[in-house]
Write an enzyme that holds these catalytic residues in place. Structure first.
Site: not given
Ligand code: PNS
Length: 165
Positions: A17, A41, A90, A129
């Site tokens: 990030h 969440k 990515r 993450s």
């Protein structure tokens, strides 16, 4: 003034990030790092903790605004008069999900919010993450994924989770 937004969950922020934030901040006058406060969440870190973490790791970058948001990204963008969203890619596996979000945001904003993609630097292409959380939950070494201050916060968080169990 050219502004952009880099939205995400950042639970926790990784070197991947930070690489995207640094590169995007060099392309725009102001980069808003927008931390999603998703009530549906249960993240590892509260939104305030994630905002603080991001402020800490970007303190050497003068044109970064770190804020939380809830609800639609297009609403945050409109409120701040931002027309570009930045996301990192990515690998090709990210692309389908990212394409969907980008197209949805363009539709929802009636063409006002476009998305640009930065390809993650190769040395960070494996970082996520969720990977950090998994390694940390088993007591493994994730120091190659996050800055030392974030590593400390993640370790402390899992210690308190373990104590509470
Ligand atoms: O780091 P993440 O979890 O991959 O980031 C996802 C994020 C925050 C970019 C995305 O979930 C988002 O923008 N959520 C806000 C709600 C929204 O605007 N949804 C419409 C687009 S699908």
């Amino acid at each position: 003034m050219k502004a952009a937004i880099y939205p995400g969950s950042f639970d926790p922020v990784t070197y991947g990030h930070i690489d995207i934030i640094r590169r995007a901040s060099e392309m725009f006058d102001v980069l808003h790092v927008a931390v999603l406060d998703n009530k549906a969440k249960t993240p590892l870190f509260s939104v305030d903790e994630r905002v603080k973490m991001l402020k800490d790791v970007t303190c050497d970058m003068p044109n970064i605004v770190v804020e939380s948001f809830s609800g639609l990204l297009v609403d945050y963008a409109k409120k701040n008069d931002i027309h570009v969203s930045v996301r990192g890619l990515r690998a090709v596996t990210d692309f389908e999900y990212e394409l969907q979000i980008a197209q949805m945001n363009r539709l929802l904003s009636k063409g006002s919010l476009d998305t640009i993609f930065l390809t993650t630097s190769l040395e960070y292409a494996y970082l996520s993450s969720s990977g950090v959380r998994e390694i940390a939950s088993f007591g493994g070494d994730f120091s190659m994924c996050v800055p030392p201050e974030v590593e400390e916060m993640v370790k402390k968080k899992y210690e308190s989770v373990r104590k509470a169990d």
